[in-house]
Design a protein around this motif. Structure first.
Motif, PDB file in Angstrom:
ATOM      1  N   ALA A  27       0.829  -1.203   0.000  1.00  0.00           N
ATOM      2  CA  ALA A  27       0.000   0.000   0.000  1.00  0.00           C
ATOM      3  C   ALA A  27       0.866   1.255   0.000  1.00  0.00           C
ATOM      4  O   ALA A  27       0.557   2.242  -0.679  1.00  0.00           O
ATOM      5  N   SER A  39      -5.205   5.613  -6.183  1.00  0.00           N
ATOM      6  CA  SER A  39      -4.896   4.225  -5.826  1.00  0.00           C
ATOM      7  C   SER A  39      -6.168   3.391  -5.722  1.00  0.00           C
ATOM      8  O   SER A  39      -7.252   3.930  -5.512  1.00  0.00           O
ATOM      9  N   SER A  40      -6.006   2.102  -5.842  1.00  0.00           N
ATOM     10  CA  SER A  40      -7.145   1.190  -5.715  1.00  0.00           C
ATOM     11  C   SER A  40      -6.724  -0.048  -4.941  1.00  0.00           C
ATOM     12  O   SER A  40      -5.546  -0.424  -4.919  1.00  0.00           O
ATOM     13  N   ILE A  41      -7.700  -0.670  -4.310  1.00  0.00           N
ATOM     14  CA  ILE A  41      -7.437  -1.923  -3.604  1.00  0.00           C
ATOM     15  C   ILE A  41      -6.965  -2.995  -4.594  1.00  0.00           C
ATOM     16  O   ILE A  41      -6.119  -3.829  -4.261  1.00  0.00           O
ATOM     17  N   ILE A  44      -3.267  -2.484  -5.106  1.00  0.00           N
ATOM     18  CA  ILE A  44      -2.540  -2.855  -3.895  1.00  0.00           C
ATOM     19  C   ILE A  44      -2.478  -4.376  -3.762  1.00  0.00           C
ATOM     20  O   ILE A  44      -1.439  -4.949  -3.432  1.00  0.00           O
ATOM     21  N   LYS A  52      -7.974  -9.404  -2.985  1.00  0.00           N
ATOM     22  CA  LYS A  52      -8.683  -8.281  -2.376  1.00  0.00           C
ATOM     23  C   LYS A  52      -9.368  -8.732  -1.081  1.00  0.00           C
ATOM     24  O   LYS A  52      -9.397  -7.983  -0.097  1.00  0.00           O
ATOM     25  N   TYR A  56      -9.281  -7.032   2.730  1.00  0.00           N
ATOM     26  CA  TYR A  56     -10.464  -6.622   3.486  1.00  0.00           C
ATOM     27  C   TYR A  56     -10.597  -7.368   4.812  1.00  0.00           C
ATOM     28  O   TYR A  56     -11.312  -6.914   5.704  1.00  0.00           O
ATOM     29  N   SER A  61     -11.600  -0.854   4.611  1.00  0.00           N
ATOM     30  CA  SER A  61     -11.716   0.010   3.432  1.00  0.00           C
ATOM     31  C   SER A  61     -10.342   0.540   3.049  1.00  0.00           C
ATOM     32  O   SER A  61      -9.373   0.421   3.806  1.00  0.00           O
ATOM     33  N   LYS A  62     -10.293   1.150   1.877  1.00  0.00           N
ATOM     34  CA  LYS A  62      -9.042   1.773   1.441  1.00  0.00           C
ATOM     35  C   LYS A  62      -8.641   2.890   2.398  1.00  0.00           C
ATOM     36  O   LYS A  62      -7.460   3.075   2.699  1.00  0.00           O
ATOM     37  N   ARG A  63      -9.614   3.627   2.884  1.00  0.00           N
ATOM     38  CA  ARG A  63      -9.324   4.723   3.825  1.00  0.00           C
ATOM     39  C   ARG A  63      -8.722   4.179   5.122  1.00  0.00           C
ATOM     40  O   ARG A  63      -7.768   4.750   5.667  1.00  0.00           O
ATOM     41  N   HIS A  66      -5.182   3.300   4.457  1.00  0.00           N
ATOM     42  CA  HIS A  66      -4.377   4.516   4.322  1.00  0.00           C
ATOM     43  C   HIS A  66      -4.064   5.119   5.683  1.00  0.00           C
ATOM     44  O   HIS A  66      -2.906   5.476   5.971  1.00  0.00           O
TER      45      HIS A  66
END
Length: 216
Positions: A27, A39-41, A44, A52, A56, A61-63, A66
């Motif tokens: 990430a 960016s996207s999951i 990553i 994916k 998870y 989530s991506k947030r 991050h």
């Protein structure tokens, strides 16, 4: 033992913590290169060579991914700064050590610094960066406050405190700005940047030592 079994030996499973670290490392690479919004999951997951679904399992989530990454590197910055300040040396020496510790982080964690300070556009990211800046400025002000200065009893203590806070803000902002500039000039040695910061700081520190509180 069958030929099939020999050709496909059992793979060693990673621990949950090792998988988490693998995801965080991937990430960091993606966020530093593309920023949060770019960016996207999927990317990553591809970078980490995991699914994916596995990401998870660790980050909703991506947030969340991050923010977890930001918090990890912010903690590293504070640990480096705390270590450099935890000595009995004069404030100026500890300030130099703190500047060097921060720039060493920038030098050895360029992706993390880029993610933290060059792409801070998301509200939650901006708040984390603002927290770093506040604590860094407070740390600098604390070091300045320990320096011996000419007694000036007629100076209002509140204005004296504010003068120190202002210098702390200016120095911390200057170091961050210089670190961003360094990203485009990596050929400049770290010690040259540290000297530049201390030369920049010298006027303000000398005025405080002399009892000048910027008050009329």
């Amino acid at each position: 033992m069958s030929a099939h079994t020999q050709a496909n030996p059992t793979r060693k499973r990673l621990t949950a913590e090792a998988r988490r670290e693998l995801i965080l490392d991937a990430a960091l690479e993606v966020f530093a290169r593309r920023g949060f919004n770019g960016s996207s999951i999927d990317e990553i997951a591809q970078t980490a060579s995991v699914s994916k679904a596995l990401i998870y399992e660790h980050f909703p989530s991506k947030r969340d991914l991050h923010v977890s990454l930001l918090e990890r590197h912010v903690q590293e910055i504070f640990e480096r700064l705390a270590e450099s300040a935890a000595t009995s040396d004069p404030g100026e020496i500890r300030l130099r050590a703190g500047v060097d510790a921060f720039l060493e982080f920038v030098e050895t964690r360029r992706d993390a610094f880029r993610m933290l300070f060059r792409d801070a556009v998301e509200p939650d990211v901006a708040e984390i960066v603002a927290s770093v800046q506040r604590q860094a400025a407070a740390a600098v002000a604390g070091l300045i406050a320990t320096e011996p200065r000419t007694p000036m009893p007629e100076v209002d203590p509140e204005r004296d405190r504010q003068a120190i806070e202002m210098i702390g803000q200016q120095l911390s902002g200057a170091v961050q700005s210089l670190a961003i500039w360094w990203g485009d000039h990596p050929e400049v040695p770290r010690e040259v940047l540290v000297d530049s910061v201390m030369n920049f700081a010298w006027i303000g520190l000398e005025r405080l030592r002399a009892g000048d509180r910027f008050a009329r």
